[in-house]
Design a protein around this motif. Structure first.
Motif, mmCIF file in Angstrom:
data_model
loop_
_atom_site.group_PDB
_atom_site.id
_atom_site.type_symbol
_atom_site.label_atom_id
_atom_site.label_comp_id
_atom_site.label_asym_id
_atom_site.label_seq_id
_atom_site.Cartn_x
_atom_site.Cartn_y
_atom_site.Cartn_z
ATOM 1 N N VAL A 194 0.834 -1.206 0.000
ATOM 2 C CA VAL A 194 0.000 0.000 0.000
ATOM 3 C C VAL A 194 0.868 1.255 0.000
ATOM 4 C CG1 VAL A 194 -1.670 1.313 1.374
ATOM 5 C CG2 VAL A 194 -1.962 -1.148 1.090
ATOM 6 N N VAL A 195 1.958 1.211 0.744
ATOM 7 C CA VAL A 195 2.838 2.390 0.823
ATOM 8 C C VAL A 195 3.460 2.693 -0.534
ATOM 9 C CG1 VAL A 195 5.015 3.216 1.782
ATOM 10 C CG2 VAL A 195 3.311 2.202 3.279
ATOM 11 N N MET A 201 2.840 5.840 -2.888
ATOM 12 C CA MET A 201 3.944 6.700 -3.320
ATOM 13 C C MET A 201 3.843 7.019 -4.813
ATOM 14 S SD MET A 201 7.130 6.690 -5.009
ATOM 15 C CE MET A 201 7.759 5.022 -4.963
ATOM 16 N N ILE A 202 3.543 5.997 -5.619
ATOM 17 C CA ILE A 202 3.446 6.216 -7.067
ATOM 18 C C ILE A 202 2.305 7.178 -7.387
ATOM 19 C CG2 ILE A 202 2.959 5.086 -9.262
ATOM 20 C CD1 ILE A 202 4.343 2.607 -8.136
ATOM 21 N N PHE A 203 1.144 6.937 -6.785
ATOM 22 C CA PHE A 203 -0.001 7.798 -7.071
ATOM 23 C C PHE A 203 0.176 9.192 -6.456
ATOM 24 C CE2 PHE A 203 -1.980 3.735 -8.068
ATOM 25 C CZ PHE A 203 -2.715 4.067 -9.195
ATOM 26 N N SER A 204 0.952 9.298 -5.394
ATOM 27 C CA SER A 204 1.222 10.628 -4.830
ATOM 28 C C SER A 204 2.050 11.470 -5.796
ATOM 29 C CB SER A 204 1.952 10.486 -3.496
ATOM 30 O OG SER A 204 1.148 9.829 -2.550
ATOM 31 N N GLN A 264 3.559 -7.226 -6.514
ATOM 32 C CA GLN A 264 3.826 -6.903 -5.121
ATOM 33 C C GLN A 264 2.994 -7.770 -4.176
ATOM 34 O OE1 GLN A 264 6.165 -4.989 -3.956
ATOM 35 N NE2 GLN A 264 6.877 -4.251 -5.936
ATOM 36 N N VAL A 265 1.748 -8.057 -4.562
ATOM 37 C CA VAL A 265 0.900 -8.915 -3.724
ATOM 38 C C VAL A 265 1.489 -10.319 -3.626
ATOM 39 C CG1 VAL A 265 -1.353 -10.027 -3.587
ATOM 40 C CG2 VAL A 265 -1.208 -7.607 -4.143
ATOM 41 N N VAL A 266 1.905 -10.884 -4.765
ATOM 42 C CA VAL A 266 2.490 -12.227 -4.753
ATOM 43 C C VAL A 266 3.793 -12.226 -3.964
ATOM 44 C CG1 VAL A 266 3.486 -14.013 -6.223
ATOM 45 C CG2 VAL A 266 1.387 -12.894 -6.894
#
Length: 780
Positions: A476-477, A481-484, A527-529
């Motif tokens: 999530v972080v 960060m990317i969307f920020s 990232q989830v995997v």
């Protein structure tokens, strides 16, 4: 007698039936009058209450007309000014961005101010419905025999109800008129927003991509003086209008402090107070720095929230202040969090030169210097930033890479500026600074999540939950960060053109076509995997969750589970990217030929690795002997097996050799015991029983020798020079296979010396006879 009695009862009943109807007829009008009178009293009370509510509604509508007339006049003036701006066809994207922000601010405020008016209209509709229902109820046809007073009361109630309906209708018409004015103003604002949003991307494209001559000096002193004079006039006008807007929004700024900044700051300080034990060393200076960073970041986020909520108009000065507060606070807080992983490290904040470069860049945007002066100032900023980054010596890997990449990024930006696109280079430099600060903050938050998880007790399934939550928090972080960074770019450009372009961005390669959003989904799925794989490995390492499973079994399960997760990820990723499994079948058919020739060894090792993982004949931690080489198995991979010799040399053995060749596994099936034989020779004439007793005594006293199976002494042979014995012992672990026999030999030697038993060694006696022709030697 009985007949007379029946006759008497009959006459009494007849008399009663004759008298009762007349009595009922006399009492019925009186009861009806009482009911109707109660009904009229109730309706009068209801009308009185409704009349009071209507009076209050009239007052509320009057106040609303006054208030909303002022609001509409104020918004109308702003809309009129924006319409003038729209007709001027601005070519400066910064002015267009400010005009778009102003139009969006007006639209949000119109929507916000219309909400109370809608509540008032809803209340009037309810009262109007109640009055209409009362009038309809009183329209019934009453009996003509009613008393005149009663009929007069009914008419009076009906008249009052009709008047209330008329009054409420008039109030509704006045509210509808206000709604019409609001609708007209909202339509004007929406049209302006749409017009500005349509023009702004074109103006930005022209500003960034159309080349302009790169000059560091004016063409002459006259031109320089003229440019500076025009710049001074424009700056006075700009700063005057900006200051007027800020003063006009003083109530909005106060609301930002109360509604946004105080809650954000309080929440941040409470969280910091809760996690204070994670921030060693506990010096007051670092606590003050962290609190200042939290306050600065929360103030910047509060201003940004106020812009989007329509409480404060987004002016250029406030936008510059917002960017500076957010980036500066994020960098300071990110560096403080980065120190969690290395609490004893003390060094200057390595990204401070980039933050200073960012602050000067956004101020340079606001100043709107003449082009030649802008080029010189920006180039000086690039040189100073490069020197500042080169002077610092970061201690962490991320900051080291940023320092190494910074000269190349600055060099590329200078090339872009020399090509005539200095504004694009300015935006690229700001984006580089924002991305570096966002990455540092993301790493700091991830470190905080791991430190917080380490504070909790990891036992049983709670350990798995903590590990999984930590991994998902990291995901999530990084996503945030990317969307920020993309969100900052959208705010800087003043439109959602970045997200719109990225959402419609197509990648075409042959027959494959996929857009940017699918690539982002694949990255998030990766990232989830990755998080699930880390959680799976952590669960298998926990002794409480998988009690009773040996180390080799855990390693095999970890490998197989991780391979299955990545296999599923590959299939889903190919589906998201538009790769057809039919095409894969064709590719696999083509590869089968290559597998039969060039990839045969690779496939053999792959299949052998899968056999080793599922067969579990070889597991991490096993001690093996292969071609006289002793080693410890470290990892069983798909292609090869990693072993480490006792000389600390790492050897990668192809899996096919382990499957097809002869291999000795000294710890197979989790049995590390090993048998060792120690040969001992004693001189002829020694006490055999005493020798055997001493050998057994030495074996029993050694801690590495097992009592079951018990040590055993074997009289092996009559040797040429000695009586040969064998001490056979079982050692607890194969690790003692070298050290234990050596220590046993030392103990045997000591015990034999103490007992006077001679350890035999090869001897030869030579007998000389004179008859054999031996020469006698005389001393000289």
């Amino acid at each position: 007698m009985f007949a007379r009695w029946l006759l008497w009862v009959f006459w009494v009943l007849c008399a009663g039936f004759c008298v009762l109807p007349s009595a009922w007829a006399d009492t019925q009008p009186a009861a009806a009058d009482q009911v109707l009178e109660s009904f009229l009293q109730f309706k009068n009370l209801e009308l009185d209450r409704l009349a009071r509510e209507v009076d209050a509604a009239q007052s509320a509508v009057g106040d609303a007309e006054t208030t909303h007339a002022q609001i509409l006049d104020r918004m109308g003036e702003r809309l009129q000014a924006l319409e003038v701006v729209a007709r001027l066809m601005l070519s400066n994207p910064y002015d267009m961005r400010a005009a778009l922000a102003e139009a969006q601010f007006v639209a949000r405020n119109l929507e916000k101010e219309r909400a109370p008016l809608e509540n008032l209209a809803r209340d009037l509709n309810l009262k109007n419905s109640a009055a209409a229902a009362l009038a309809e109820e009183l329209e019934r046809k009453w009996a003509a025999t009613l008393d005149k007073d009663v009929r007069a009361g009914l008419v009076d109630i009906r008249t009052r109800g009709s008047k209330l309906v008329q009054v409420l209708g008039a109030l509704s018409n006045r509210i509808d008129k206000l709604f019409g004015q609001y609708t007209t103003a909202q339509q004007r604002a929406a049209a302006l927003v749409a017009q500005f949003q349509e023009k702004l991307p074109q103006i930005w494209e022209s500003e960034f991509l159309e080349p302009k001559p790169f000059r560091l000096w004016p063409l002459g002193w006259a031109e320089a003086l003229q440019d500076l004079a025009e710049w001074g006039v424009n700056m006075r006008l700009l700063l005057g209008s900006q200051w007027a807007s800020i003063v006009r929004e003083d109530q909005g700024l106060l609301g930002v402090l109360v509604l946004f900044w105080l809650p954000f700051s309080a929440l941040g300080l409470i969280v910091y107070r809760r996690l204070a034990p994670l921030f060693p060393p506990r010096s007051s200076g670092r606590h003050v720095a962290t609190a200042t960073a939290i306050l600065s970041l929360s103030l910047g986020v509060s201003l940004l929230a106020a812009f989007f909520s329509g409480r404060v108009s987004q002016t250029s000065v406030l936008l510059v202040a917002t960017h500076a507060l957010i980036v500066g606070g994020a960098q300071s807080l990110g560096w403080r969090l980065r120190l969690l992983a290395h609490p004893k490290t003390w060094t200057w904040q390595p990204l401070l030169p980039l933050v200073a470069f960012f602050g000067c860049s956004i101020v340079l945007e606001l100043l709107r210097l003449p082009l030649w002066l802008f080029h010189g100032v920006w180039l000086a900023l690039v040189v100073c930033t490069s020197l500042g980054m080169g002077m610092l010596q970061p201690a962490f890997l991320y900051e080291i890479w940023i320092r190494r990449l910074n000269p190349w990024v600055m060099f590329f930006l200078v090339l872009v500026a020399f090509s005539g696109r200095a504004r694009l280079a300015l935006l690229g430099g700001e984006l580089w600074c924002v991305g570096a600060v966002a990455g540092q903050l993301a790493l700091g938050v991830v470190a905080l999540a791991h430190s917080s998880a380490a504070m909790n007790k990891r036992e049983g399934w709670r350990a798995l939950a903590v590990e999984l939550l930590t991994s998902l928090a990291s995901l999530v972080v990084w996503t945030g960060m990317i969307f920020s960074v993309l969100g900052w770019l959208a705010v800087q450009l003043g439109s959602n053109m970045v997200f719109e372009r990225l959402s419609t961005l197509q990648f075409n390669w042959g027959e494959f076509s996929f857009n940017f959003l699918r690539v982002v989904m694949v990255f998030l799925l990766f990232q989830v995997v990755r998080s699930l794989a880390a959680a799976w490995r952590s669960m298998l390492e926990n002794e409480t969750v998988v009690a009773g499973l040996d180390r080799g079994g855990k390693a095999s399960l970890a490998r197989v589970g991780i391979y299955c997760l990545w296999l599923c990820f590959g299939l889903v990723a190919m589906h998201l990217l538009g790769v057809s499994l039919t095409n894969l079948a064709v590719i696999a058919g083509g590869l089968s030929v290559g597998i039969g020739f060039g990839l045969q060894t690779l496939i053999n090792n792959f299949v052998s690795g899968m056999i080793l993982l599922f067969d579990r004949s070889l597991r991490p931690g096993d001690i093996i002997e292969l071609d006289g080489l002793w080693a410890v198995v470290r990892n069983v991979n798909i292609r090869n097996t990693e072993v480490q010799t006792f000389d600390n040399a790492t050897i990668l053995i192809p899996n096919s050799e382990l499957i097809s060749g002869r291999l000795t596994n000294w710890t197979h099936k989790n049995d590390p015991r090993i048998r060792r034989d120690i040969a001992v020779g004693v001189a002829y004439g020694s006490d055999i029983a005493r020798v055997k007793a001493l050998l057994l005594e030495a074996a029993v006293e050694h801690p590495a020798v097992l009592s079951a199976p018990a040590p055993q002494v074997i009289f092996a042979n009559f040797g040429a020079s000695s009586l040969d014995f064998i001490l056979r012992v079982w050692l607890r672990h194969v690790d003692f296979s070298v050290s234990a026999p050596s220590e046993l030999r030392e103990a045997i030697d000591q015990k034999f010396r103490e007992a006077g038993i001679e350890i035999a060694f090869p001897q030869m006696d030579i007998h000389l006879r004179a008859s054999d022709g031996v020469l006698r030697l005389r001393r000289g």
